[in-house]
Design a protein around this motif. Structure first.
Motif, mmCIF file in Angstrom:
data_model
loop_
_atom_site.group_PDB
_atom_site.id
_atom_site.type_symbol
_atom_site.label_atom_id
_atom_site.label_comp_id
_atom_site.label_asym_id
_atom_site.label_seq_id
_atom_site.Cartn_x
_atom_site.Cartn_y
_atom_site.Cartn_z
ATOM 1 N N LEU A 1 33.437 41.647 198.016
ATOM 2 C CA LEU A 1 34.670 40.970 198.443
ATOM 3 C C LEU A 1 35.631 40.806 197.279
ATOM 4 C CD1 LEU A 1 33.151 38.111 200.633
ATOM 5 C CD2 LEU A 1 34.459 40.054 201.481
ATOM 6 N N ASP A 2 35.089 40.394 196.142
ATOM 7 C CA ASP A 2 35.926 40.194 194.961
ATOM 8 C C ASP A 2 36.511 41.519 194.483
ATOM 9 O OD1 ASP A 2 37.022 38.585 192.894
ATOM 10 O OD2 ASP A 2 35.465 39.270 191.543
ATOM 11 N N LYS A 3 35.667 42.555 194.453
ATOM 12 C CA LYS A 3 36.110 43.868 193.992
ATOM 13 C C LYS A 3 37.136 44.479 194.946
ATOM 14 C CE LYS A 3 33.982 47.887 191.791
ATOM 15 N NZ LYS A 3 32.712 48.564 191.465
ATOM 16 N N ILE B 1 23.628 38.616 199.896
ATOM 17 C CA ILE B 1 24.851 37.816 200.029
ATOM 18 C C ILE B 1 25.622 37.806 198.712
ATOM 19 C CG2 ILE B 1 25.772 35.509 200.488
ATOM 20 C CD1 ILE B 1 23.493 35.061 202.421
ATOM 21 N N GLN B 2 24.900 37.716 197.606
ATOM 22 C CA GLN B 2 25.565 37.769 196.301
ATOM 23 C C GLN B 2 26.229 39.129 196.088
ATOM 24 O OE1 GLN B 2 22.371 36.759 193.666
ATOM 25 N NE2 GLN B 2 22.299 34.635 194.367
ATOM 26 N N ARG B 3 25.574 40.199 196.521
ATOM 27 C CA ARG B 3 26.168 41.534 196.404
ATOM 28 C C ARG B 3 27.394 41.642 197.303
ATOM 29 N NH1 ARG B 3 20.204 44.350 196.726
ATOM 30 N NH2 ARG B 3 19.677 44.082 194.523
ATOM 31 N N CYS C 1 50.852 31.198 195.963
ATOM 32 C CA CYS C 1 49.968 30.579 196.960
ATOM 33 C C CYS C 1 48.730 30.010 196.279
ATOM 34 C CB CYS C 1 49.528 31.600 197.999
ATOM 35 S SG CYS C 1 50.725 31.896 199.301
ATOM 36 N N PRO C 2 48.123 29.000 196.895
ATOM 37 C CA PRO C 2 46.836 28.535 196.383
ATOM 38 C C PRO C 2 45.806 29.666 196.439
ATOM 39 C CG PRO C 2 47.734 26.990 198.002
ATOM 40 C CD PRO C 2 48.577 28.228 198.063
ATOM 41 N N ASP C 3 44.723 29.508 195.677
ATOM 42 C CA ASP C 3 43.676 30.524 195.676
ATOM 43 C C ASP C 3 43.130 30.740 197.083
ATOM 44 O OD1 ASP C 3 43.970 30.684 192.977
ATOM 45 O OD2 ASP C 3 42.158 29.556 192.472
ATOM 46 N N THR C 4 42.836 31.996 197.388
ATOM 47 C CA THR C 4 42.154 32.313 198.647
ATOM 48 C C THR C 4 40.723 31.808 198.543
ATOM 49 O OG1 THR C 4 43.516 34.257 199.078
ATOM 50 C CG2 THR C 4 41.355 34.168 200.150
ATOM 51 N N THR C 5 40.305 31.013 199.508
ATOM 52 C CA THR C 5 38.938 30.477 199.510
ATOM 53 C C THR C 5 38.091 31.276 200.490
ATOM 54 O OG1 THR C 5 39.587 28.842 201.175
ATOM 55 C CG2 THR C 5 39.686 28.166 198.859
ATOM 56 N N HIS C 6 36.786 31.145 200.372
ATOM 57 C CA HIS C 6 35.910 31.883 201.289
ATOM 58 C C HIS C 6 34.605 31.140 201.500
ATOM 59 C CE1 HIS C 6 34.073 33.088 197.484
ATOM 60 N NE2 HIS C 6 33.037 33.541 198.162
ATOM 61 N N ILE D 1 31.169 49.587 199.606
ATOM 62 C CA ILE D 1 31.543 48.517 200.534
ATOM 63 C C ILE D 1 32.881 47.907 200.135
ATOM 64 C CG2 ILE D 1 30.911 46.204 201.336
ATOM 65 C CD1 ILE D 1 27.999 47.138 201.298
ATOM 66 N N SER D 2 33.102 47.731 198.843
ATOM 67 C CA SER D 2 34.381 47.165 198.403
ATOM 68 C C SER D 2 35.538 48.104 198.734
ATOM 69 C CB SER D 2 34.347 46.857 196.906
ATOM 70 O OG SER D 2 34.364 48.028 196.134
ATOM 71 N N ASP D 3 35.312 49.415 198.617
ATOM 72 C CA ASP D 3 36.360 50.374 198.987
ATOM 73 C C ASP D 3 36.685 50.272 200.479
ATOM 74 O OD1 ASP D 3 36.602 51.335 196.417
ATOM 75 O OD2 ASP D 3 35.307 53.068 196.728
ATOM 76 N N TYR D 4 35.632 50.161 201.284
ATOM 77 C CA TYR D 4 35.838 50.033 202.738
ATOM 78 C C TYR D 4 36.579 48.738 203.062
ATOM 79 C CZ TYR D 4 34.776 49.358 207.689
ATOM 80 O OH TYR D 4 34.876 49.122 209.040
#
Length: 608
Positions: A178-180, A171-173, A190-195, A127-130
């Motif tokens: 997203l982080d990966k 959701i944690q996964r 820039c400020p940190d990207t928030t989510h 998922i992170s690759d996608y």
């Protein structure tokens, strides 16, 4: 060149990562603007395609599929069937036990698991690759439309939508993916990207009210249902209008519903019926090719052109039979016929489940408020299905309006709604004021023993203090069915004791429990016993340790105040636990002496 960060606005990007397709929208949100009425989310519609797929270059969504060719990652429409792309991997974020049996053993998921295993990766990595490829493309699209300087000078806020049936673990996964993928990575200057996360039906609700321009038509006290019909899941959520001026404020009306009965299950029903027809015809015509023997391009023509863009969207009950051309076979073009009964059975295989879910929401609203909802809004790619629309129209006649936006708007609603949610977040505003909790949440505590209140089996003597206590008492902070307000805070105060010879910073933890019962017992023992003894025809309590909050003393233990007598000396820590509701998340923060000693976020408070 170094660009100066813009403090006047934020670029909000909404990502609707779906089972079969993914959509993205974005908008620049000025922090000094009022309301969301003028916010106009822009869907991303230009996606990379192979030469064969040029007609689909401009599309509201991109397929959720990925293929690995050596070190190369091929994604979306670039991933061709002959490259064996991995599909349906989103559902593998769920533990197998949380999937319905027929889905758990489906060909789609078996194939997805097989291909992921062959790639040597896990589902979070896939998922992170996608998402990494998707993210790079989205940033290029925004830079092309607004300019690289604009993109570099503005902070980003990303809103990711999740199914309403998801709970904490998937959701944690998803957050790890997203982080990966680099989506949350720091950008120079820039400020940190928030989510943030938002459930898909909530995002659909915001987009629907915005898209249907219902701001002025809504009245305080009215209720409505959002039916988000996606590829894998169907999610329902209902709202009551709390306020219309100066801004629209909604509160969740009743507990939502959801199920795995989306468009892919309709696709499966079509293929099962079609293959059965071909097998029957082959009994009379031995030279007829089976479905598996047909050329891949012919199968794709049938599933894409005839079914996906034709029958699936346009058929409604009572229409004539549909002739399925099986392609050239020798000097002829054989065909099979799906009559009205065949087609009605195909569509009813999912419509009946969807109808039952909607009926449940309507009845729950009627029972709670005494009135039917004003309207039902259909969203999602599957929400454009003519059959479902007409059947619902017929079922509810003039009692409840069935609303469906034109063109591709239902398909992009969730991504657009995610942007609207992000806009409210960065402006520190709330448009959905309260949610209905799907579970009861609490933790264990000790209480001073009172024989009039406590069970004698729970009586104990605290070793450190010598106090007479009732152990293992439940502190239920939220009960299932409670209407919990966003941005509200509850505060609890507790004491913890340490031995006087302990030194240094000491870590400790407390489990947070969850139960599906509306009124779970006050004793830990009763919750555990009830969970083990409930019969199958009674709703399971599903009582379990849900998450653990880890804490640490704010100072070395030897600096804590000493209490007790010579027989029971001890150190005392007084700490506060703050419970804050933010959207559909439960934020639990422990503090002592003004210092943060532990924090935990529970996602999916309003998800089932």
């Amino acid at each position: 060149m170094t660009h100066r960060t813009n403090d006047n606005g934020v670029v909000v990007i909404g990502i609707d990562f779906g089972t079969t397709f993914t959509g993205v929208a974005y908008s620049y949100i000025r922090l000094d603007d009022r309301g969301l009425g003028d916010t106009d989310p822009e869907p991303v519609t230009l996606w990379p395609v192979s030469a064969d797929e040029a007609p689909n270059f401009d599309s509201p969504k991109v397929p959720s599929q990925i293929a690995y060719q050596g070190e190369n990652i091929i994604w979306g429409q670039l991933a061709l069937d002959e490259q064996e792309p991995i599909r349906w991997f989103k559902l593998l974020l769920l533990d197998e036990k949380h999937l319905q049996p027929h889905l758990r053993n489906s060909d789609h998921l078996r194939q997805a698991r097989k291909l992921i295993d062959q790639s040597g990766r896990d589902v979070v990595t896939v998922i992170s690759d996608y998402l990494s490829q998707l993210w790079k493309h989205v940033l290029e699209v925004i830079a092309r439309a607004r300019g690289q300087r604009f993109l570099s000078a503005n902070p980003l806020h990303v809103v990711v939508t999740v199914p309403a049936i998801w709970q904490d673990i998937p959701i944690q996964r998803m957050e790890r993916a997203l982080d990966k993928a680099g989506i949350l990575s720091k950008r120079p200057g820039c400020p940190d990207t928030t989510h943030t996360f938002i459930s898909e039906p909530e995002a659909a609700a915001l987009a629907s009210i915005h898209g249907h321009r219902r701001y002025d038509a809504l009245e305080i006290g009215q209720t409505f249902v959002i039916a988000d019909l996606g590829g894998g899941t169907v999610d329902l959520i209902s709202f009551k209008v709390k306020s219309t001026r100066p801004e629209l404020i909604l509160e969740e009306a009743v507990e939502g519903e959801g199920g795995l009965c989306g468009a892919t299950f309709l696709d499966q029903a079509f293929l099962v019926c079609l293959q059965k027809k071909i097998r029957r015809k082959k009994l009379q015509e031995k030279n007829l090719k089976s479905w598996q023997q047909m050329h891949e391009l012919e199968r794709k023509r049938i599933t894409d052109a005839l079914w996906e863009r034709g029958i699936k969207r346009k058929y409604y009950n009572g229409q004539p039979e549909q002739r399925i051309d099986l392609g050239a076979q020798g000097n002829r073009r054989p065909y099979v016929v799906l009559d009205a009964d065949d087609l009605d059975n195909i569509f009813n295989s999912v419509y009946n489940n969807i109808s039952n879910l909607i009926h449940g929401q309507v009845q729950a609203i009627l029972k709670k408020t005494g009135n039917l909802p004003e309207f039902i809004i259909m969203n999602g790619g599957f929400g454009r299905c003519e059959y479902i629309y007409r059947k619902l129209l017929e079922k509810y006649e003039s009692h409840i309006e069935i609303l469906l936006e034109a063109n591709t708007k239902p398909w992009t609603a969730i991504a657009r709604g995610a942007v609207l949610s992000g806009a409210a977040h960065v402006k520190n505003r709330v448009h959905i004021q309260s949610h209905i909790s799907r579970f009861s949440y609490g933790w264990v505590k000790k209480e001073e023993f009172d024989h009039r209140v406590h069970d004698i089996e729970d009586h104990d003597t605290d070793e450190l203090t010598g106090y007479s206590i009732a152990r293992d008492q439940m502190e239920w902070i939220i009960l299932r069915g409670d209407s919990v307000k966003t941005l509200s805070t509850q505060v609890y105060e507790y004491e913890r004791y340490f031995e006087v010879d302990e030194v240094g910073f000491v870590s400790f933890s407390e489990p947070i429990y969850r139960s599906r019962l509306k009124c779970p017992p006050k004793r830990l023992a009763e919750n555990e016993a009830q969970e083990g003894s409930l019969s199958k025809n009674i709703e399971a309590a599903e009582f379990r340790k849900h998450v653990i909050i880890d804490m640490k003393t704010p100072v070395p233990v030897e600096q804590l105040p000493r209490r007790g007598d010579a027989e029971h000396p001890h150190r005392l820590l007084i700490y506060r636990v703050e419970v804050n509701i933010s959207g559909a998340s439960l934020i639990i923060k422990a503090t002592a002496g003004g210092r943060n000693i532990g924090e935990k976020t529970i996602y999916g408070l309003a998800e089932h």
